[in-house]
Design a protein around this motif. Structure first.
Motif: not given
Length: 298
Positions: A19, A22-23, A26, A218
Motif C-alpha cells: 500500500k 501504491e501511495w 499515485a 488507491i
C-alpha cells in the motif's frame, strides 16, 4: 507457533509495504505527469480515518520536489493539517514535512474561521469559505500571464477534504468538485464498501458527459481504528493542536505537558493595563437615535 506468527507478521508487513508503494506511485503519477500543464489542482477525498491527511502530506512532498512551492487548501475543519481546529485555510508550502508523525502548525496565506469541528453544522458556510479561498488562489497564485515573476507564477494546489461523504456530505463534496474542476481526483477506498464514495466522476451530471479529470483510486490506510477509538484520537489531536497554537504566546522554556499547564501559563502572564482616564466611551446607540430624530425618521 513462532513460525506462524512470523509468517503472519511478514504477510502484514508486505501488505502494508504494498500500500505504501501504491501511495508513492499515485503521488508521483500526479506530480510528474508530463501532460499536466498548467500545474495540477488535486482533490484528495474518501471516508473518515482512511489516511487522506497522510496521503496529502506525501503528495505535498512529492509536488515540492518538482515545483518548489505548492498551495494547500484544507477544508477539514475537524482535523486540519496546519491550523487549530475550526478553520478553513489556504497555505503556501515551500518546505516538505520530514516527519509524517509530527503535528505542524503553519501560518496560512488566508483563512476563514468556521467556528466548529463538525462540517455538518453549517454546510453552506463551509462551501462559502472553500469557494472564497479557491477564488483567492486563482487570483493570486494560479496566474500565467507573469511567468517571469516567480512570486506570481502558477503553482499546484492540493485540496484536502473531510471524511463526511454520506448524505449531505456527499452533496457538499460534489459541489466543491464541480466548482473547482480539478485536474486530478485521488479517492482513498477502504475494505468496507458501504463507507466508500461512488466510483468514477460521481459529482458530474449525466448530461455533462465525460470529464478530462484524472481519476486515481488507491487503498486507504492499513487497519483504521474502531469508530469510538477514532473519535477519541480525533479529540486528542484537536487538543494538541490547540495547545501548540496557544503555546506560541508563552516563553519557549515554559513547561507545558497538559491543558492545565497551558491555563496556568496564561494565568501567569501579566495582563495589559490601561488607565481608565485613557478610555473614551462613545454611545453609538444614542447617536443613532439623535441622527434619526434630526432627519425625521422618528
Amino acid at each position: 507457533m513462532g513460525r506462524g506468527e512470523m509468517g503472519d507478521g511478514g504477510e502484514a508487513f508486505e501488505e502494508a509495504r504494498g500500500k505504501e508503494r501504491e501511495w508513492e506511485e499515485a503521488a508521483e503519477a500526479v506530480a510528474y505527469d508530463s501532460c499536466t500543464w498548467p500545474p495540477p489542482v488535486v482533490v484528495v477525498c474518501g471516508p473518515g480515518n482512511c489516511g487522506k491527511s497522510a496521503f496529502s502530506r506525501l503528495l505535498l512532498n512529492t509536488l515540492l520536489e518538482r515545483y518548489q512551492t505548492v498551495a494547500y487548501l484544507d477544508t477539514d475543519v475537524g482535523q486540519p493539517e496546519f491550523t487549530p481546529p475550526g478553520f478553513v485555510s489556504l497555505h503556501v508550502i515551500e518546505e516538505p514535512a520530514k516527519d509524517f508523525t509530527m503535528l505542524y502548525l503553519r501560518s496560512p496565506k488566508r483563512c476563514f474561521f468556521f467556528g466548529d469541528v463538525c462540517a455538518h453544522k453549517n454546510p453552506k458556510l463551509l462551501l462559502s469559505c472553500t469557494f472564497g479561498l479557491y477564488d483567492y488562489f486563482l487570483k493570486e497564485l494560479y496566474r500565467f500571464n507573469e511567468v517571469d515573476n516567480p512570486l506570481k507564477s502558477a503553482i499546484p494546489l492540493v485540496i484536502n477534504t473531510s471524511g463526511w461523504v454520506k448524505g449531505i456530505g456527499l452533496h457538499v463534496l460534489s459541489e466543491i468538485l464541480r466548482y473547482v474542476s480539478p485536474t486530478d481526483v485521488v479517492q482513498l477506498r477502504t475494505t468496507i464498501e458501504r463507507k466508500n464514495l461512488p466510483t468514477g466522476a460521481f459529482w458530474l451530471n449525466v448530461h455533462e458527459g465525460d470529464s478530462p479529470v484524472n481519476l486515481v483510486e488507491i487503498h486507504g490506510s492499513h487497519n483504521p481504528p474502531p469508530h469510538l477509538l477514532a473519535k477519541k484520537e480525533a479529540r486528542m489531536i484537536r487538543d494538541l493542536r490547540l495547545i501548540a497554537y496557544f503555546r506560541q504566546c508563552l516563553p519557549k522554556d515554559f513547561p507545558i505537558f497538559s491543558r492545565d499547564d497551558l491555563v496556568k501559563g496564561f494565568a501567569s502572564i501579566q495582563p495589559f493595563q490601561l488607565p481608565l482616564s485613557k478610555i473614551q466611551v462613545i454611545d453609538l446607540h444614542y447617536q443613532f437615535i439623535w441622527l434619526c430624530l434630526c432627519i425625521g425618521f422618528w
